[in-house]
Design an enzyme around this catalytic site. Structure first.
Site, mmCIF file in Angstrom:
data_model
loop_
_atom_site.group_PDB
_atom_site.id
_atom_site.type_symbol
_atom_site.label_atom_id
_atom_site.label_comp_id
_atom_site.label_asym_id
_atom_site.label_seq_id
_atom_site.Cartn_x
_atom_site.Cartn_y
_atom_site.Cartn_z
ATOM 1 C CG ASP A 64 -22.984 9.456 -9.769
ATOM 2 O OD1 ASP A 64 -22.960 9.054 -10.943
ATOM 3 O OD2 ASP A 64 -23.380 10.603 -9.460
ATOM 4 C CG HIS A 65 -25.858 7.399 -12.563
ATOM 5 N ND1 HIS A 65 -25.294 8.548 -12.091
ATOM 6 C CD2 HIS A 65 -27.146 7.707 -12.835
ATOM 7 C CE1 HIS A 65 -26.210 9.508 -12.072
ATOM 8 N NE2 HIS A 65 -27.347 9.020 -12.526
ATOM 9 C CG ASP A 119 -28.015 13.417 -13.305
ATOM 10 O OD1 ASP A 119 -27.796 12.200 -13.446
ATOM 11 O OD2 ASP A 119 -28.986 13.868 -12.652
ATOM 12 N NE ARG A 380 -36.542 12.172 -12.983
ATOM 13 C CZ ARG A 380 -35.482 12.648 -13.606
ATOM 14 N NH1 ARG A 380 -34.489 11.852 -13.933
ATOM 15 N NH2 ARG A 380 -35.417 13.918 -13.932
ATOM 16 C CB SER A 538 -32.925 11.188 -17.316
ATOM 17 O OG SER A 538 -32.854 10.722 -18.650
ATOM 18 N NE ARG A 540 -31.884 7.948 -18.763
ATOM 19 C CZ ARG A 540 -32.744 7.300 -17.986
ATOM 20 N NH1 ARG A 540 -33.551 6.390 -18.488
ATOM 21 N NH2 ARG A 540 -32.817 7.518 -16.701
HETATM 22 C C1 MIC Z 1 -31.981 9.796 -13.538
HETATM 23 O O1 MIC Z 1 -32.199 10.116 -12.383
HETATM 24 O O2 MIC Z 1 -32.877 9.491 -14.353
HETATM 25 C C2 MIC Z 1 -30.534 9.753 -14.018
HETATM 26 C C3 MIC Z 1 -30.160 8.346 -14.203
HETATM 27 O O3 MIC Z 1 -29.699 10.318 -13.034
HETATM 28 C C4 MIC Z 1 -30.438 10.574 -15.312
HETATM 29 C C5 MIC Z 1 -29.120 10.498 -15.976
HETATM 30 C C6 MIC Z 1 -28.878 9.247 -16.764
HETATM 31 O O4 MIC Z 1 -29.800 8.692 -17.366
HETATM 32 O O5 MIC Z 1 -27.728 8.829 -16.818
HETATM 33 C C7 MIC Z 1 -30.805 12.056 -15.126
HETATM 34 O O6 MIC Z 1 -31.484 12.400 -14.199
HETATM 35 O O7 MIC Z 1 -30.448 12.867 -15.992
HETATM 36 FE FE1 SF4 Z 2 -28.714 9.182 -9.239
HETATM 37 FE FE2 SF4 Z 2 -30.522 10.304 -10.865
HETATM 38 FE FE3 SF4 Z 2 -31.263 8.882 -8.741
HETATM 39 FE FE4 SF4 Z 2 -30.139 11.211 -8.391
HETATM 40 S S1 SF4 Z 2 -32.098 10.826 -9.389
HETATM 41 S S2 SF4 Z 2 -29.658 9.339 -7.244
HETATM 42 S S3 SF4 Z 2 -28.646 11.264 -10.036
HETATM 43 S S4 SF4 Z 2 -30.188 8.122 -10.527
#
Ligand code: MIC
Ligand code: SF4
Length: 648
Positions: A64-65, A119, A380, A538, A540
């Site tokens: 999805d990312h 995630d 975010r 996140s 990550r």
């Molecule tokens: C995010 O919203 O920051 C992400 C991208 O979904 C991350 C995961 C990632 O960095 O792959 C998260 O929320 O953990």
């Molecule tokens: Fe995707 Fe993270 Fe954004 Fe949710 S907050 S839509 S999981 S990048």
């Protein structure tokens, strides 16, 4: 003695330890899911453990990312994930099927279960009455390999909901924004938020999921709602009535703290740049010009959110000078709004419809212009995350967003003169499972395919006797993992290539970081100094693996965010906490710090003395490591630790 919902679920899953605030407890996990940006590492790590098949009841690999496919790298990752799922017995959610959290809620989430996801927004499932926790890829891999999941038992904070929302212009997003205003991005650290009280029944499952999703921004371990008649109604509507069980707290259940929220008093709220807790009423910003509006993401992309947006847009035109982008949460939602003509209403109004994926939320396209104002129904708004460093990103409900898109400026949706009817919760959803590939019974003939961008898993090596290293960076409070390891379309394709992605560490804060770290590596490596809540955001683990690869030995901070602290430990980096926060001020970038007898310090768990050789003073830090974490650090990380356990 009465038990709360968290205690009830933990008790039925306890593998070892005490369900006592602050004590380590091991939990048996029912479900694990990964997404592609963190999943490649998780599955490479699972592969490195040498097992034949996942050893938990349900594993799902989502894509999805990383969806832009500017070259071979993203599609190669997707094929790797698909073949790894087929090889190791996981479900595979094909690219296009939607955002992991929304799809999981529709297809697999069930009351009373424990789920981990790679995630940070995995707590979305808490809206269904389950414990759903975000973790790093390596933690997920060890659990998929059959280990219990260990955490220090968090405090349980009760959020007592009273009254009813003033619908349709006030919604669940306004509730979580109000909670963020009150508790801040640090307010949930070390806590699980358990919702209760008479106001709970005013919210349906997808609204509850919006609240638990964005509870991640409080730094909370997770958030959970009871499972009640409304949960049953939703499960029946998505064709999974059999998954329902009732789950409520006992009358005399105990909590570490309680806060009250009167839903009737919630107004349309908005988070201002650059933090989700910088919240004010929409009314107070009325008249602010808006250039871009994005609606969707895992926070607000349910069918119902989309339906209210469509009914506001119907028959209207997006204001001149505004770009409206919409990313519905799942293929199921997209299909439903398509078949019912709602997507046509959106398109007719001028919305730019995106595929069901994270998209602009993680800087994969849809960046605002220089200095522009973007309002998003996402979770975010950290500086630069949208892809444009000087953009001002705000967060608001889908209804507020749609109204701003039509008006071209911020306006309290109740006063915009755009009628919106109260919409009833559907008793039947369209069910779409054709993009979910079930696990294979016989995996013997399956080959895992790895493209040329997929590199070996990096490990650190056992703990050194002494650390003598340079402070490579002194950072402030609330440093996010987006600051440490940026995302966006230029960086995400390297998620399976640590040497390449390490070039981007702290890029937006100090573009010389990776070069300086590489220079410092032969002379003992580096240390990062941080303020409060270091590593928020996140899950990550690249924010730990890439610094480890660059030779970072320790991070010394005033406090840490939960998932990032675990990720540091998992990759052998010491997370150290100032015993006296005032010492933070005495250290500067470039100082050389020495920790003698690191092994002794880890062994005994006592406070440890750090000498600042440059300035000629010393200060004390503590590690707060529990027994297992100590052992993991000693071995150089969770992967070598797990291998050593298996060899026992
Ligand atoms: C995010 O919203 O920051 C992400 C991208 O979904 C991350 C995961 C990632 O960095 O792959 C998260 O929320 O953990
Ligand atoms: Fe995707 Fe993270 Fe954004 Fe949710 S907050 S839509 S999981 S990048």
């Amino acid at each position: 003695m009465g038990r709360n919902i968290v205690e009830k679920i933990f008790e039925t899953h306890r593998a070892y330890g005490d369900i006592k605030e602050g004590s380590p407890v091991g939990l048996r996990v029912d479900q694990v899911y990964t997404q592609d940006a963190t999943g490649t590492m998780a599955w490479l790590q699972f592969e490195a453990m040498g097992l034949d098949r996942v050893e938990i009841p349900l594993a799902v690999s989502y894509v999805d990312h990383n969806m832009l496919q500017q070259d071979f790298m993203n599609p190669d990752d997707h094929l790797f994930l698909q073949t790894a799922a087929a090889r190791y017995g996981a479900w595979f959610s094909r690219p296009g099927n939607g955002i992991c959290h929304q799809v999981h809620l529709e297809q697999f989430a069930a009351p009373g279960k424990i789920t981990l996801g790679t995630d940070s927004h995995t707590p979305t499932g808490g809206g269904m009455g389950m414990i759903a926790i975000g973790v790093g890829g390596l933690d997920a891999a060890t659990v998929m390999a059959g280990s219990p999941f260990e955490l220090n038992m968090p405090k349980v904070l009760k959020v007592r909901l009273l009254g009813r929302l003033k619908r349709p212009y006030v919604s669940a997003m306004d509730v979580i924004l109000e909670i963020l205003r009150r508790l801040t991005v640090k307010g949930g650290v070390g806590r699980i938020l358990e919702y209760g009280g008479p106001g709970v029944k005013d919210l349906n499952v997808t609204e509850r999921a919006t609240i638990t999703n964005m509870g991640a921004e409080l730094g909370a371990t997770t958030s959970v709602f009871p499972s009640d008649e409304r949960t049953k109604f939703y499960l029946e509507a998505v064709g999974r009535g059999g998954d329902w069980t009732e789950l409520v707290a006992d009358e005399d259940a105990r909590y570490s703290q309680e806060i009250k929220i009167n839903l009737a008093k919630i107004e349309p709220m908005i988070a201002q740049p650059h933090s989700p807790d910088n919240v004010v009423t929409v009314k107070s910003l009325a008249g602010t010009k808006v250039h871009q509006v994005c609606i969707g993401s895992c926070t607000n992309s349910s069918y119902q959110a989309m339906r209210s947006v469509a009914s506001l847009l119907k028959g209207n035109t997006v204001a001149e000078g505004v770009n409206l982008l919409i990313n519905p949460g799942s293929k199921q939602v997209s299909e439903m709004i398509g078949r019912e003509g709602l997507a046509a209403d959106m398109l007719a109004a001028g919305a730019r419809m995106l595929e069901s994926s994270c998209g602009p939320c993680i800087g994969m396209g849809g960046a605002p212009g220089s200095g522009q104002v973007s309002v998003r129904s996402y979770n975010r708004n950290f500086m630069g995350r949208s892809g444009t460093k000087d953009a001002s990103v705000y967060l608001a409900s889908p209804v507020s967003c749609a109204v701003f898109a039509l008006k071209g400026e911020m306006v309290d949706p109740r006063e915009a003169g755009i009628p919106l009817k109260r919409l009833k919760e559907p008793s039947k959803y369209l069910i779409s499972r054709n993009f979910l590939i079930p696990p294979k019974a016989d995996t013997s003939g399956v080959t895992v395919v790895k493209g040329p961008n997929i590199k070996e898993v990096s490990v650190k090596g056992p703990l050194q006797e002494m650390i003598r290293a340079e402070v490579l960076l002194k950072a402030g409070d609330n440093i996010t993992t987006d600051d440490i390891m940026p995302a966006g379309s230029a960086v995400l394709p390297f998620r399976s290539n640590i040497p390449a992605i390490s070039e981007f560490v702290f890029k937006n804060i100090d573009s010389t970081f990776s070069t300086r770290a590489k220079e410092a590596k032969p002379a003992g490596g580096g240390i990062i100094v941080g303020g409060e809540n270091y590593g928020q955001g996140s899950s990550r683990e690249h924010a730990a693996i890439a610094p480890m690869f660059l030779g970072v030995q320790a991070v010394i901070a005033k406090s840490f965010a939960r998932i990032h602290r675990s990720n540091l430990i998992n990759f052998g980096i010491l997370p150290l906490v100032f015993q006296d926060a005032a010492d933070y001020r005495r250290i500067d970038q470039g100082d050389r710090l020495v920790i003698k007898d690191v092994a002794g310090f880890i062994e005994t768990g006592r406070a440890c003395i750090v000498e600042d050789e440059t300035k000629g003073f010393s200060f004390t830090v503590s590690s707060g490591l529990n027994d297992r974490e100590r052992e993991v650090i000693r071995k150089g990380g969770l992967l070598p630790y797990t291998r050593s356990q298996a060899g026992k």
